[in-house]
Design an enzyme around this catalytic site. Structure first.
Site, short mmCIF file in Angstrom:
data_model
loop_
_atom_site.label_atom_id
_atom_site.label_comp_id
_atom_site.label_asym_id
_atom_site.label_seq_id
_atom_site.Cartn_x
_atom_site.Cartn_y
_atom_site.Cartn_z
N HIS A 140 9.85 1.91 2.54
CA HIS A 140 8.63 1.72 3.36
C HIS A 140 8.50 2.82 4.42
CE1 HIS A 140 8.33 -2.47 1.87
NE2 HIS A 140 9.61 -2.60 2.15
O1 RIB Z 1 7.85 -4.45 6.04
C1 RIB Z 1 8.63 -3.30 5.98
C2 RIB Z 1 9.03 -2.86 7.36
O2 RIB Z 1 9.79 -3.88 7.98
C3 RIB Z 1 9.92 -1.62 7.37
O3 RIB Z 1 9.68 -0.88 8.54
C4 RIB Z 1 11.30 -2.19 7.39
O4 RIB Z 1 12.25 -1.32 8.02
C5 RIB Z 1 11.11 -3.40 8.25
O5 RIB Z 1 11.19 -2.98 9.59
#
Ligand code: RIB
Ligand code: CA
Length: 393
Positions: A285
């Site tokens: 992500h």
């Molecule tokens: O939903 C994904 C996010 O939430 C990313 O930033 C992961 O590191 C968590 O923080």
């Protein structure tokens, strides 16, 4: 054609034309925009761009930080850890560990918030392990954080370089909102925000909310309502960034400390995922938000008015995207003949008998406040991520 209808073109044509329309500040203007970038500006469009990375490492944060520290397009002015995936007592040392592994102790690290603005901290240790790195163990960092708290550090750097600094939050937005609350002029001095956060296609910690926004919805609303140019890299695209065993093998082959550390984190994270029954993942992500700023042609962006649910008993943290092309806006009475999107109103929930509102309309004009990533070139993203982490690029 209004600004929300794209000419019919294949995704490949769009991405190619977007690359040609690369805009200063790392944002793609709409592909059909006629404005060209002057040669002088094009030079600056390649950076290095001044950035602050706000983060809750976190497995994917850790790889994103390593990517950022290996990317010449970025001048990282500070890294500001925040509580999120795991408590600050882990996110702070994990950020310091990544800075040491990358040999970048020149980058100041400033500790941020231990909890959201108005809520109890909900962590994601189920996904990132108790230590935040999927169980991967690295030595205690020797490097110390700077004395200023994160919000003050953000304020000082933005005021030192007005109009030049892009904030890259890849965790809950508590530090960013706190900085904006500290200084009422700050939003007007920030070049942009490119966040990993939100989703227009359902959540990952509740059916409605993506984790970063879920942890601190009030902070997220402050950022979305700030007027700062926002690029939202949400689950809509980050769900297409699953790390694989092939990627792990490439990292293991990299003969440098960053590649070896990334391989250790990736191996533990993949194993953590498989032990919990996930046959794919983890998703990268946060690295996609960083990569999307480094090379905006990786993303297809669309303008929305985005607002954040903060009162829902089940939906707090949901990011709602309003767009004229989605057909969920109404023209204001008397403007039916006006084709401009401006005269479309934004509706909220039905007014309650006890409330003061008598109309469902919460805004009487459609004014977009964010460019939302709606598609991604996953193959080129991983070429960039693995290429940079392994040292091949
Ligand atoms: O939903 C994904 C996010 O939430 C990313 O930033 C992961 O590191 C968590 O923080
Ligand atoms: Ca994160």
């Amino acid at each position: 054609m209004n600004s929300h209808q794209r000419p019919s073109m294949t995704r490949r044509q769009f991405v190619t034309s977007s690359a040609a329309a690369l805009a200063a500040g790392g944002f793609i203007r709409n592909a059909h925009a006629s404005d060209k970038i002057s040669p002088a500006l094009q030079q600056t469009a390649r950076g290095p761009f001044r950035v602050i990375i706000d983060t809750d490492p976190g497995v994917d944060d850790a790889l994103a930080l390593l990517l950022a520290m290996r990317s010449p397009e970025l001048k990282i002015e500070a890294i500001t850890p925040v509580a999120g995936n795991v408590p600050l007592e882990w996110t702070l040392p994990n950020a310091l560990r990544m800075v040491e592994i990358a040999g970048r102790t020149d980058i100041p690290v400033a500790a941020g918030a231990k909890s959201p603005l108005l809520r109890r901290l909900v962590t994601a240790t189920y996904a990132h392990g108790e230590n935040g790195l999927g169980g991967a163990v690295f030595p205690e960092p020797k490097t110390k954080p700077v004395n200023q708290p994160a919000a003050e550090m953000i304020r000082q750097i933005v005021r030192k370089f007005p109009g030049e600094v892009t904030l890259l939050p890849i965790g809950p937005l508590t530090n960013i909102a706190t900085a904006l609350n500290l200084d009422s002029e700050l939003a007007g001095l920030i070049r942009g925000v490119v966040m990993m956060g939100g989703s227009l296609s359902g959540g990952n910690i509740t059916p409605a909310a993506e984790f970063n926004i879920y942890v601190d919805p009030e902070a997220a609303r402050i950022v979305f309502q700030s007027g700062i140019p926002i690029t939202m890299v949400g689950l809509d695209v980050t769900r297409k960034t699953s790390l694989t065993e092939d990627h792990l093998r490439e990292l293991q082959a990299g003969q440098n400390p960053v590649s070896q550390a990334a391989a250790t984190i990736a191996r533990n994270a993949i194993q953590h995922n498989r032990e919990r029954g996930f046959v794919v993942g983890p998703n990268m992500h946060d690295s996609l938000a960083i990569a999307g700023f480094i090379d905006p042609s990786l993303l297809m962006l669309k303008e929305y008015y985005v607002d954040v649910e903060t009162t829902g008993e089940l939906t707090a943290g949901e990011t709602l995207g309003y767009s004229p092309s989605a057909g969920d806006l109404q023209r204001r009475p008397g403007t039916e003949k006006d084709t401009s999107a401006m005269n479309m109103s934004i509706r909220g929930s039905a007014p309650t008998l006890a409330g003061t509102r008598t109309s469902p309309v919460v805004r009487d004009k459609f004014i977009p406040n964010a460019k939302v990533a709606v598609d991604v070139d996953s193959a080129r993203f991983f070429n960039l991520l693995i290429g940079r982490l392994s040292g091949k690029q």
